[in-house]
Design an enzyme around this catalytic site. Structure first.
Site, short mmCIF file in Angstrom:
data_model
loop_
_atom_site.label_atom_id
_atom_site.label_comp_id
_atom_site.label_asym_id
_atom_site.label_seq_id
_atom_site.Cartn_x
_atom_site.Cartn_y
_atom_site.Cartn_z
N ARG A 172 12.33 -78.80 -27.22
CA ARG A 172 11.71 -77.54 -26.77
C ARG A 172 10.42 -77.77 -25.98
O ARG A 172 9.89 -76.86 -25.37
CB ARG A 172 11.43 -76.63 -27.96
CG ARG A 172 12.68 -76.16 -28.65
CD ARG A 172 12.37 -75.09 -29.67
NE ARG A 172 13.47 -74.89 -30.59
CZ ARG A 172 14.52 -74.12 -30.35
NH1 ARG A 172 14.61 -73.45 -29.23
NH2 ARG A 172 15.47 -74.00 -31.26
N ASN A 203 11.61 -64.87 -20.43
CA ASN A 203 11.82 -65.71 -21.61
C ASN A 203 13.27 -66.16 -21.52
O ASN A 203 14.18 -65.42 -21.88
CB ASN A 203 11.56 -64.92 -22.90
CG ASN A 203 11.70 -65.78 -24.13
OD1 ASN A 203 12.27 -66.86 -24.08
ND2 ASN A 203 11.18 -65.30 -25.24
N HIS A 215 7.27 -67.57 -24.09
CA HIS A 215 7.97 -67.92 -25.32
C HIS A 215 7.20 -67.32 -26.47
O HIS A 215 5.97 -67.43 -26.52
CB HIS A 215 8.07 -69.45 -25.49
CG HIS A 215 8.78 -70.11 -24.37
ND1 HIS A 215 10.15 -70.09 -24.24
CD2 HIS A 215 8.30 -70.75 -23.28
CE1 HIS A 215 10.49 -70.72 -23.13
NE2 HIS A 215 9.39 -71.13 -22.53
N TYR A 225 10.48 -65.74 -35.05
CA TYR A 225 10.53 -64.67 -34.06
C TYR A 225 10.14 -63.29 -34.60
O TYR A 225 10.07 -62.33 -33.83
CB TYR A 225 11.93 -64.59 -33.44
CG TYR A 225 12.30 -65.87 -32.74
CD1 TYR A 225 11.72 -66.22 -31.53
CD2 TYR A 225 13.23 -66.74 -33.29
CE1 TYR A 225 12.05 -67.39 -30.88
CE2 TYR A 225 13.57 -67.93 -32.65
CZ TYR A 225 12.97 -68.24 -31.46
OH TYR A 225 13.30 -69.41 -30.83
N HIS A 243 15.15 -75.19 -21.18
CA HIS A 243 15.11 -76.64 -21.33
C HIS A 243 16.13 -77.38 -20.49
O HIS A 243 16.05 -78.60 -20.36
CB HIS A 243 15.29 -77.00 -22.81
CG HIS A 243 14.45 -76.14 -23.70
ND1 HIS A 243 13.07 -76.16 -23.66
CD2 HIS A 243 14.79 -75.18 -24.60
CE1 HIS A 243 12.60 -75.27 -24.51
NE2 HIS A 243 13.62 -74.66 -25.10
#
Length: 137
Positions: free
Chosen positions: A106, A69, A95, A22, A75
């Protein structure tokens, strides 16, 4: 043009967790960069780790488009999916990581079906690309 950026569960930890996935910027720093990049566009930012608060933010949205996001809620949250389906504002799912190159769970999104589109894998730029999808219309 007014855009609402909604970030879900654990995204408040951006810049502190899984930096290899990230990055090192915090969510606040990323939001500031997005707003600076989208000069002339009204940008509102919301983050919550609580599923119901995200649903409420979707229900109460007053904007031209939503960039979402949902984090791990992507999920399995049928509640967020149904909240998206219940509004008349287009939502683009984003994402930062390429979810298709990560863990198997994912690779499934229960919200994609009710979103206008999905952008994955471009880091913080995923948000800007999603915003541009609204601005190019």
């Amino acid at each position: 043009m007014k855009l609402l950026f909604i970030n879900g569960v654990n995204l408040n930890m951006t810049g502190r967790r899984e930096k290899g996935v990230y990055g090192t910027q915090t969510l606040d720093e990323i939001n500031a960069e997005i707003a600076a990049h989208l000069k002339g566009t009204e940008c509102e930012f919301f983050q919550s780790n609580i599923e119901g608060e995200i649903c409420t933010a979707l229900h109460n949205a007053s904007c031209d488009g939503i960039i979402l996001n949902a984090g791990a809620f992507t999920h399995y949250s049928y509640a967020i999916r149904d909240a998206i389906a219940s509004i008349n504002i287009p939502v683009v799912e984003v994402h930062m990581s390429n979810v298709f190159r990560r863990e198997e769970f994912r690779k499934t999104s229960v919200i994609s079906e009710v979103c206008a589109g999905t952008i994955v894998g471009f880091g913080k730029n995923s948000y800007i690309l999603a915003a541009q999808s609204f601005l190019l219309k």
